[in-house]
Each structure stands twice: as structure tokens, then as C-alpha cells.
Design a protein around this motif. Sequence first.
Motif, mmCIF file in Angstrom:
data_model
loop_
_atom_site.group_PDB
_atom_site.id
_atom_site.type_symbol
_atom_site.label_atom_id
_atom_site.label_comp_id
_atom_site.label_asym_id
_atom_site.label_seq_id
_atom_site.Cartn_x
_atom_site.Cartn_y
_atom_site.Cartn_z
ATOM 1 N N GLN A 81 20.882 -10.376 34.045
ATOM 2 C CA GLN A 81 21.124 -8.943 33.952
ATOM 3 C C GLN A 81 22.577 -8.611 34.246
ATOM 4 O OE1 GLN A 81 18.122 -7.723 36.829
ATOM 5 N NE2 GLN A 81 16.894 -6.776 35.200
ATOM 6 N N THR A 84 24.759 -9.754 31.388
ATOM 7 C CA THR A 84 24.649 -8.844 30.251
ATOM 8 C C THR A 84 25.471 -7.579 30.488
ATOM 9 O OG1 THR A 84 22.429 -9.678 29.779
ATOM 10 C CG2 THR A 84 23.036 -7.579 28.772
ATOM 11 N N GLY A 88 28.408 -6.960 28.149
ATOM 12 C CA GLY A 88 28.079 -5.833 27.284
ATOM 13 C C GLY A 88 28.943 -4.611 27.496
ATOM 14 N N ARG A 262 24.543 -5.255 21.215
ATOM 15 C CA ARG A 262 24.587 -6.619 21.754
ATOM 16 C C ARG A 262 25.946 -6.895 22.378
ATOM 17 N NH1 ARG A 262 24.392 -6.141 16.678
ATOM 18 N NH2 ARG A 262 22.147 -6.533 16.701
ATOM 19 N N THR A 263 26.022 -7.990 23.111
ATOM 20 C CA THR A 263 27.307 -8.419 23.662
ATOM 21 C C THR A 263 28.150 -9.031 22.548
ATOM 22 O OG1 THR A 263 26.580 -10.659 24.189
ATOM 23 C CG2 THR A 263 26.188 -8.971 25.864
#
Length: 275
Positions: A81, A84, A88, A262-263
Amino acid sequence: MIDFMVDREKCTQCGQCVGDCPSRIIVMDGEGYPAIAPEKEPFCLRCEHCLAICPAGAISILGYRPEESLPLAGGYPDPLQLETLIKGRRSVRRYKPENLDAALMQKLLDVAWHAPTGVNSRQVRFTVLDDRTKVARLRDEVMEGLMRLDREGKLPAAKAYYAKFVKIWEKHKVDLVFRDAPHLVIASAPKSLSTPKEDCLIALATFELYAQACGVGTLWNGIASWAIDEMLPDIRRSLAIPDDHLFGYAMLFGKPAVRYARTVQHRPALIHRVP
């Protein structure tokens, strides 16, 4: 006074506060409880390690009590998490034309205030424009100032590209400096501190990550920072940024009008491993 207090009914005399105190000013008294001698109190860094580390929640300091702190167990995001969130994170240049909820804005600032600072100085100052009309007013002042500098040929050579922003604003009313964002925060800190620039940048980095987690978009705004701090000192003064403060950086924020799915991906990190 640092108001160091020990609840003896809770204290297990484990000594963890003694071992973790950076200033080494906490000792066990004659009865085996932690204590700080009055003459040692000026050396307290006010870091609250003692409050944080006590497993029994027996230590209060600086008027803060352990029951008012958040428990850490089970409270951290898992590594994926957090990865991300970091990967992100995006620079947001499109915002909805509305203010953030005042309570959310205060929460963002309160959390960012917990960012680390050199020698725990905790003197980063947030100058906040908390309403979109205030940002619009600042934008008009900055654009007017930049237009004047451009007309008079006084734009610094290294900042000649600002003339393009001015012309686009004059012809099309397209704001490439403040991006029509509803809010702006500027971090500054006394120049006398050991690490004023670093303190400001760490505070804003903390602000940004928490903002992203709350669904708030942000943009590190060098264009506005240089205009206000270097080229238009009257505007810096109108924002009441103290003369003895180093201007850390400016950050736009607000509800994003864009959503990323998305990343992204980058080439491998540049790493030198010392032999």
C-alpha cells in the motif's frame, strides 16, 4: 518546564524510556521510576520518544498524555500500500473549481506538522491560501507583476521563459502558473535554523503524501515560488512571510479534476555501493 510525569500505577520500571532518550537525561530514581532532574530539563529535545516508547502508557510530557496519541500496532499501511502511494503520486495540474472542506484542510496541515525537522526545531511556518478567491487574487497580483517586469525588460535572464506564461495569460487567460488550483501552501522557516530549507521540503513532502492518501491533488510549484520569492518581493511581504524566513517552496492543492489509473515505471535507481 517540560512537565515530565510518570504514572506509577502503570509504570513497569522497564527502563525503555531511559535507554531511548536522545539527550540521556532520563534516569531511574531511588525507587526505580524514571525521572528527569530539574537542571537537566533544558537539554530536553522535546522529541517525546519517552511518551512514544513506553509500552504501558505511563509517561506524559509537555502537557501531552499517551491516551491522546494514536496506537501504532496495526495502524501502519502494509508495504505494498505504501509503495503504491509513493509510486502512484502524480503532479496534478487540473483541479475542480471548489474549495476543500475546512476540516480536511486543517487535518492535512496538522499531519504535515508532524514531519521531522533538524534538531526537532519544529519552526516550519505554513502560509495558506484557504479559499479559491484568495488564490485568484494572488494570481492576478503575480501576473500583473510579471507583466510589468516583462514590459520593462527586467525579467532575469535565467527566467526569460516567464514571458511565455505572461503572454498566454494576456491573450487567452490560461493560467500556467497557478493552474486554477483552489489552494496554495507555502512553507518557510527561520534562516537561523540549522536546516531551514530541508525542514520546509520534508514538511511539504509529508503534506503531499498524506494529501494524496486523502484524495487531494498537489503540485510542487517552482514557477510560483521563484516569482514570489525572487522576482516580486512586495508580494512576499503582502503574504506576511517573515523577512527572516527562508522561503522553502510553494505547493498547489485541491480536489483533482483528473484520475490516474496506475503507477508509472522508471529506469532502475542510480545506486553507488561503497566498497
